[in-house]
Each structure stands twice: as C-alpha cells, then as structure tokens.
Design a protein around this motif. Structure first.
Motif, PDB file in Angstrom:
ATOM      1  N   VAL A 150       0.838  -1.205   0.000  1.00 52.48           N
ATOM      2  CA  VAL A 150       0.000   0.000   0.000  1.00 52.48           C
ATOM      3  C   VAL A 150       0.871   1.253   0.000  1.00 52.48           C
ATOM      4  O   VAL A 150       0.626   2.207  -0.751  1.00 52.48           O
ATOM      5  N   VAL A 151       1.910   1.259   0.848  1.00 51.58           N
ATOM      6  CA  VAL A 151       2.816   2.411   0.917  1.00 51.58           C
ATOM      7  C   VAL A 151       3.516   2.613  -0.425  1.00 51.58           C
ATOM      8  O   VAL A 151       3.647   3.747  -0.910  1.00 51.58           O
ATOM      9  N   SER A 152       3.964   1.520  -1.043  1.00 48.24           N
ATOM     10  CA  SER A 152       4.625   1.619  -2.347  1.00 48.24           C
ATOM     11  C   SER A 152       3.683   2.209  -3.384  1.00 48.24           C
ATOM     12  O   SER A 152       4.074   3.071  -4.186  1.00 48.24           O
ATOM     13  N   TRP A 153       2.457   1.729  -3.373  1.00 45.55           N
ATOM     14  CA  TRP A 153       1.470   2.211  -4.350  1.00 45.55           C
ATOM     15  C   TRP A 153       1.196   3.704  -4.159  1.00 45.55           C
ATOM     16  O   TRP A 153       1.149   4.470  -5.120  1.00 45.55           O
ATOM     17  N   ILE A 154       1.029   4.128  -2.898  1.00 39.66           N
ATOM     18  CA  ILE A 154       0.738   5.541  -2.613  1.00 39.66           C
ATOM     19  C   ILE A 154       1.908   6.432  -3.017  1.00 39.66           C
ATOM     20  O   ILE A 154       1.733   7.469  -3.674  1.00 39.66           O
ATOM     21  N   LEU A 155       3.133   6.016  -2.628  1.00 39.23           N
ATOM     22  CA  LEU A 155       4.302   6.833  -2.951  1.00 39.23           C
ATOM     23  C   LEU A 155       4.550   6.879  -4.453  1.00 39.23           C
ATOM     24  O   LEU A 155       5.041   7.894  -4.970  1.00 39.23           O
ATOM     25  N   ARG A 156       4.210   5.833  -5.137  1.00 44.21           N
ATOM     26  CA  ARG A 156       4.363   5.853  -6.591  1.00 44.21           C
ATOM     27  C   ARG A 156       3.485   6.927  -7.232  1.00 44.21           C
ATOM     28  O   ARG A 156       3.833   7.510  -8.261  1.00 44.21           O
ATOM     29  N   GLU A 157       2.365   7.227  -6.575  1.00 48.49           N
ATOM     30  CA  GLU A 157       1.434   8.194  -7.137  1.00 48.49           C
ATOM     31  C   GLU A 157       1.708   9.629  -6.688  1.00 48.49           C
ATOM     32  O   GLU A 157       1.410  10.573  -7.416  1.00 48.49           O
ATOM     33  N   VAL A 158       2.258   9.803  -5.467  1.00 52.46           N
ATOM     34  CA  VAL A 158       2.316  11.165  -4.903  1.00 52.46           C
ATOM     35  C   VAL A 158       3.723  11.648  -4.564  1.00 52.46           C
ATOM     36  O   VAL A 158       3.898  12.840  -4.291  1.00 52.46           O
ATOM     37  N   ALA A 159       4.740  10.753  -4.558  1.00 54.93           N
ATOM     38  CA  ALA A 159       6.051  11.151  -4.033  1.00 54.93           C
ATOM     39  C   ALA A 159       6.947  11.843  -5.051  1.00 54.93           C
ATOM     40  O   ALA A 159       7.974  12.411  -4.673  1.00 54.93           O
ATOM     41  N   ALA A 160       6.600  11.808  -6.320  1.00 55.88           N
ATOM     42  CA  ALA A 160       7.483  12.346  -7.357  1.00 55.88           C
ATOM     43  C   ALA A 160       7.830  13.821  -7.146  1.00 55.88           C
ATOM     44  O   ALA A 160       9.013  14.199  -7.221  1.00 55.88           O
ATOM     45  N   PRO A 161       6.854  14.726  -6.884  1.00 53.70           N
ATOM     46  CA  PRO A 161       7.216  16.146  -6.718  1.00 53.70           C
ATOM     47  C   PRO A 161       8.197  16.391  -5.580  1.00 53.70           C
ATOM     48  O   PRO A 161       9.088  17.241  -5.702  1.00 53.70           O
ATOM     49  N   LEU A 162       8.057  15.643  -4.468  1.00 49.01           N
ATOM     50  CA  LEU A 162       8.970  15.822  -3.347  1.00 49.01           C
ATOM     51  C   LEU A 162      10.355  15.280  -3.667  1.00 49.01           C
ATOM     52  O   LEU A 162      11.373  15.915  -3.352  1.00 49.01           O
ATOM     53  N   LEU A 176      14.994  16.582  -3.874  1.00 40.32           N
ATOM     54  CA  LEU A 176      16.078  15.998  -3.092  1.00 40.32           C
ATOM     55  C   LEU A 176      17.343  15.957  -3.949  1.00 40.32           C
ATOM     56  O   LEU A 176      17.398  15.238  -4.945  1.00 40.32           O
ATOM     57  N   PRO A 177      18.373  16.704  -3.584  1.00 37.25           N
ATOM     58  CA  PRO A 177      19.554  16.829  -4.461  1.00 37.25           C
ATOM     59  C   PRO A 177      20.324  15.531  -4.632  1.00 37.25           C
ATOM     60  O   PRO A 177      20.951  15.320  -5.675  1.00 37.25           O
ATOM     61  N   TRP A 178      20.329  14.634  -3.607  1.00 38.39           N
ATOM     62  CA  TRP A 178      21.088  13.397  -3.748  1.00 38.39           C
ATOM     63  C   TRP A 178      20.352  12.367  -4.621  1.00 38.39           C
ATOM     64  O   TRP A 178      20.923  11.353  -4.992  1.00 38.39           O
ATOM     65  N   ILE A 179      19.083  12.644  -4.948  1.00 34.74           N
ATOM     66  CA  ILE A 179      18.341  11.793  -5.882  1.00 34.74           C
ATOM     67  C   ILE A 179      18.295  12.437  -7.265  1.00 34.74           C
ATOM     68  O   ILE A 179      18.623  11.808  -8.266  1.00 34.74           O
ATOM     69  N   ASN A 180      17.920  13.700  -7.304  1.00 32.82           N
ATOM     70  CA  ASN A 180      17.818  14.415  -8.575  1.00 32.82           C
ATOM     71  C   ASN A 180      19.092  15.231  -8.792  1.00 32.82           C
ATOM     72  O   ASN A 180      19.124  16.441  -8.618  1.00 32.82           O
ATOM     73  N   HIS A 181      20.168  14.534  -9.164  1.00 34.08           N
ATOM     74  CA  HIS A 181      21.438  15.225  -9.432  1.00 34.08           C
ATOM     75  C   HIS A 181      21.826  15.130 -10.898  1.00 34.08           C
ATOM     76  O   HIS A 181      22.996  15.255 -11.255  1.00 34.08           O
ATOM     77  N   PHE A 182      20.835  14.891 -11.757  1.00 35.26           N
ATOM     78  CA  PHE A 182      21.092  14.774 -13.189  1.00 35.26           C
ATOM     79  C   PHE A 182      21.160  16.168 -13.813  1.00 35.26           C
ATOM     80  O   PHE A 182      20.604  17.135 -13.303  1.00 35.26           O
ATOM     81  N   HIS A 183      21.855  16.253 -14.931  1.00 32.98           N
ATOM     82  CA  HIS A 183      21.919  17.514 -15.664  1.00 32.98           C
ATOM     83  C   HIS A 183      20.542  17.895 -16.196  1.00 32.98           C
ATOM     84  O   HIS A 183      20.172  19.065 -16.237  1.00 32.98           O
ATOM     85  N   GLN A 184      19.786  16.864 -16.569  1.00 26.92           N
ATOM     86  CA  GLN A 184      18.430  17.093 -17.042  1.00 26.92           C
ATOM     87  C   GLN A 184      17.476  16.287 -16.156  1.00 26.92           C
ATOM     88  O   GLN A 184      17.646  15.089 -15.981  1.00 26.92           O
ATOM     89  N   THR A 185      16.478  16.956 -15.578  1.00 30.05           N
ATOM     90  CA  THR A 185      15.566  16.300 -14.652  1.00 30.05           C
ATOM     91  C   THR A 185      14.826  15.151 -15.335  1.00 30.05           C
ATOM     92  O   THR A 185      14.230  15.337 -16.394  1.00 30.05           O
ATOM     93  N   PRO A 186      14.893  13.937 -14.745  1.00 26.86           N
ATOM     94  CA  PRO A 186      14.192  12.788 -15.356  1.00 26.86           C
ATOM     95  C   PRO A 186      12.687  13.004 -15.355  1.00 26.86           C
ATOM     96  O   PRO A 186      12.153  13.928 -14.736  1.00 26.86           O
ATOM     97  N   SER A 187      12.007  12.121 -16.049  1.00 27.49           N
ATOM     98  CA  SER A 187      10.552  12.214 -16.118  1.00 27.49           C
ATOM     99  C   SER A 187       9.924  11.848 -14.784  1.00 27.49           C
ATOM    100  O   SER A 187      10.573  11.277 -13.897  1.00 27.49           O
ATOM    101  N   ARG A 188       8.647  12.179 -14.644  1.00 31.21           N
ATOM    102  CA  ARG A 188       7.916  11.853 -13.417  1.00 31.21           C
ATOM    103  C   ARG A 188       7.885  10.339 -13.185  1.00 31.21           C
ATOM    104  O   ARG A 188       7.980   9.886 -12.044  1.00 31.21           O
ATOM    105  N   THR A 207       9.061   5.200 -10.107  1.00 28.37           N
ATOM    106  CA  THR A 207       9.730   3.905 -10.026  1.00 28.37           C
ATOM    107  C   THR A 207      10.766   3.898  -8.920  1.00 28.37           C
ATOM    108  O   THR A 207      10.886   2.923  -8.165  1.00 28.37           O
ATOM    109  N   ASP A 208      11.500   4.987  -8.806  1.00 25.87           N
ATOM    110  CA  ASP A 208      12.533   5.089  -7.774  1.00 25.87           C
ATOM    111  C   ASP A 208      11.926   4.998  -6.375  1.00 25.87           C
ATOM    112  O   ASP A 208      12.496   4.352  -5.482  1.00 25.87           O
ATOM    113  N   ALA A 209      10.771   5.605  -6.160  1.00 24.53           N
ATOM    114  CA  ALA A 209      10.114   5.549  -4.864  1.00 24.53           C
ATOM    115  C   ALA A 209       9.713   4.124  -4.510  1.00 24.53           C
ATOM    116  O   ALA A 209       9.906   3.663  -3.375  1.00 24.53           O
TER     117      ALA A 209
END
Length: 412
Positions: free
Chosen positions: A44-56, A60-72, A77-79
C-alpha cells in the motif's frame, strides 16, 4: 470526584493490561498473519508513494542530481524501489537472526512472535533511510530484484506443486464416483483453457506479417511440455494423475503469456502493444493479487506438515516416531511441544523475495534507474525470467513424478 477519577484510572489500566495480554496471545498464535499484514502495508505504501512522491523527490539533491531532470515516471519507479529495498532488508535481517532456531525456548523465538511495536518502528526507519541512499545502490538493487523475483516464482511453483498433489490425493482418497467425475471435469476444463489460451497466444504474438520465430518457439515448447505432462502422468509405471498435470499445464501456459506480454512495446511481434495500458493494468492487478495470496498461502503452509518449510528437528519435518510405550509417548510429546513447527528463517526469506517481486510488478519490471533517467516498462530480462521459470516449473513437476521411481527407498 476523586474516587471516580481513581476508578476510571484503574479501569483504564486494567483495560490496557487486558489489551496487552490479548495482543500477546494473538502475536503468539498469528505471527505469520501479522507479517502478512505488514507486507500488505508495504504494498500500500509503495502504491501511494508511486502516485504522490514524485514532486517531493524531485527536490532531493542526492536523488535528482542529473543535468536534465528525469521524467515523473522515473521518480515514481525510484520511490517504489526504495520502499521495496527497506522491506527486503527488514525481512532479510529477521531471516539472518532466526537461523538455527529449533526450540521455543530459544530467546529468538520471542523476537519472531513478539515486539511488534519495535518491529513496526524499525520497518518505518528502514524505509525512510532508503530515501537517503544514492541512486547507484538503488540501481544495483533493481538489477538483483529481477533474479530475486525469479526465485520467488520458483517458490510459488513448489507451493503450487504441493497444493495440486495434495488436492488430488484428497479427492482420490474419498474413493467415490462423484469425486472421480469431479477430477475429470476439473482436468478437462484446465486442458480446454490451456489450448484456448495457446490459440490466443498465437493470435497475439505471432502476426502473419512478421517473422516471429522466437515467440512461436516459446508457445510450441509450452505445448510440447503440456503433452509430455499428460503422457508421463498417465504412464502405468508412474503414480500420477491427470489433475495435477492439467493444472500445471495451465500455469505454464500463463507463464508463457506473461513472458510474451513483457516483450518491448516497440517489438513488432508483440501484438498487445496497442493495448499496453489496459494490459499493464490488468497484469499489475492480477500480479499483485497473486503475490499477496502466494505470501499468505506460504505463511499458512509454513506451519503445516510440508518438509520444505520445517526445520530438521521439527516433528513435522519427517515421519512421526512410533513410541514403544505410554511413557515414551508422553516424553516425546513434551519434547515436541518445545520444538518450532516451521523454519523461521526460511519463512522470512519468502517475504524478502516477495518484496523484490512486488517491486518488479509495481514498476513493470523496469530498468529505470540510470544516467538517462528513461523509464522502460518491460524488457527482455523479464521475458526470459518468466520463460525460464516456466521451464523450471515443467522440470520440477516431471521430477515429482519420476523421482519415486528413480529413488524407491526414499519418501516423497
């Protein structure tokens, strides 16, 4: 007023003590179901975070450290993978801690059955900590999850074989015409479903306008296996039955479909790519349902007489000992009462593998945590995992039929 307050406090204290006693009793008797509940909570937690955690997670700089921001979809998937990794570590740690537990007097027995508040807190902390790990670790875990998922599918196969053989023995044991007719009807339905399913696979995955030799090979091999099942099961020298052969045949055909449906969407022989969203939703729902049911079933079977889940010292692990007299019988019963009835370590390993498998289902067996951040819903690794699992299922079933002939001195 003071007396009423004291009375209320006493009642509350008694109620709390009673609740603790009840919870303690429930945890002792239903620890396996409680672990299933915790596993379901992780889904349930995985399902919820898959839907709502992307904007947060994008912040996070240690996750989104790409030159170009990945897709939602990449963050979704990462969550899921991070929650799955926390779940995997939780059950793996418990599996390691429970190695060698053979008696209820072992202090670790109380760890397995009790301390649920600390377990829930530990599980939450582990899941939260996973969101502070670098992407490279998550990428490595994702790769390992594909192999772990294959092992979980093999566990499902072993449990399915145990179930169908037990089902067949129970109905044959009634020794009545009604149950023999029921065996024939169920077997006929399974075989009809298998061949209808194979026709649909030829229609969906071998379009006439393309050269789809690989898909044709997969489907034809499955049909050959189905034929071999029937021949071996009905051979006079084999103590087999047509019911297990028909059920396993249908399951192998489903695994073939599952593998073919996992082919890349741009693959010309994948006839379902035009309906990928509907197929993905249906496959995801069915996969999650079968995962939960498989884990629940394995948890229940862990306390049964199957030798797979019972430790060597367990009274359920082998043949029952015949006592020479009443005194010996009483002493034997007391000794058995102190032994655990299933392997705690193997029990938690099942949940570890199930954590990997559920992550692959929720992410579409993706290869998503990479430098490009591109999400691939399906791919050839998942295809071969499903196909090889089908072949392993066939091998295990045939072995269950011929092993008693090859090794008559052993009990299977």
């Amino acid at each position: 007023m003071w007396a009423a307050s004291c009375l209320a406090s006493c009642c509350a204290a008694c109620a709390c003590d009673a609740c603790r006693t009840v919870v303690s009793g429930i945890s002792r008797r239903s620890a396996r179901i409680a672990y299933c509940g915790l596993f379901a909570l992780s889904l349930v937690v995985s399902w919820i975070l898959r839907e709502v955690a992307a904007p947060l997670m994008q912040k996070l700089p240690w996750i989104n450290h790409f030159h170009q921001t990945p897709s939602r979809e990449w963050f979704e998937t990462d969550a899921v993978l991070r929650v799955s990794l926390g779940n995997f570590l939780f059950f793996t740690i418990l599996a390691i801690l429970m190695i060698g537990v053979k008696s209820q007097k072992d202090p670790r027995d109380s760890v397995h059955h009790g301390g649920w508040m600390m377990k829930i807190i530990s599980w939450c902390l582990l899941v939260i900590f996973m969101f502070f790990l670098p992407n490279e670790i998550i990428s490595f875990y994702e790769t390992m999850s594909k192999f772990g998922s294959g092992l979980f599918l093999l566990v499902q196969v072993v449990l399915l074989l145990d179930f169908v053989h037990g089902w067949n023995e129970k109905w044959v044991g009634y020794d009545e015409q009604f149950w023999f007719i029921a065996l024939f009807v169920v077997s006929l339905v399974c075989y009809l479903a298998t061949f209808v399913f194979s026709g649909l696979l030829f229609h969906w995955f071998t379009p006439a306008s393309h050269d789809c030799g690989l898909n044709t090979f997969f489907i034809v091999m499955t049909l050959i296996v189905v034929l071999v099942f029937a021949i071996v099961a009905l051979h006079p020298a084999v103590n087999g039955s047509i019911l297990p052969a028909s059920v396993i045949s249908l399951y192998c055909m489903y695994l073939c479909y599952s593998g073919l449906a996992s082919e890349p969407r741009d693959y010309e022989c994948n006839g379902l790519h035009k309906h990928s969203k509907a197929v993905s939703a249906g496959t995801l729902t069915f996969g999650l349902l079968t995962t939960v049911l498989s884990v629940v079933y394995s948890a229940v079977r862990a306390g049964s007489s199957t030798s797979l889940l019972s430790p060597p010292s367990s009274p359920r692990a082998g043949k029952p000992l015949l006592p020479l007299d009443n005194t010996a019988e009483e002493g034997h019963e007391k000794e058995n009462a102190k032994s655990v009835t299933y392997s705690y370590s193997f029990f938690h390993i099942i949940f570890s593998l199930a954590s990997m498998y559920s992550a692959m289902l929720l992410t579409g067996w993706s290869t998503s945590v990479g430098e490009s951040g591109k999400l691939i819903d399906v791919g050839w690794p998942s295809v071969w995992i499903r196909i090889v699992t089908g072949w392993a299922t066939a091998a295990l079933f045939l072995w269950s039929l011929v092993a008693p002939i090859l090794f008559p001195e052993r009990e299977f």
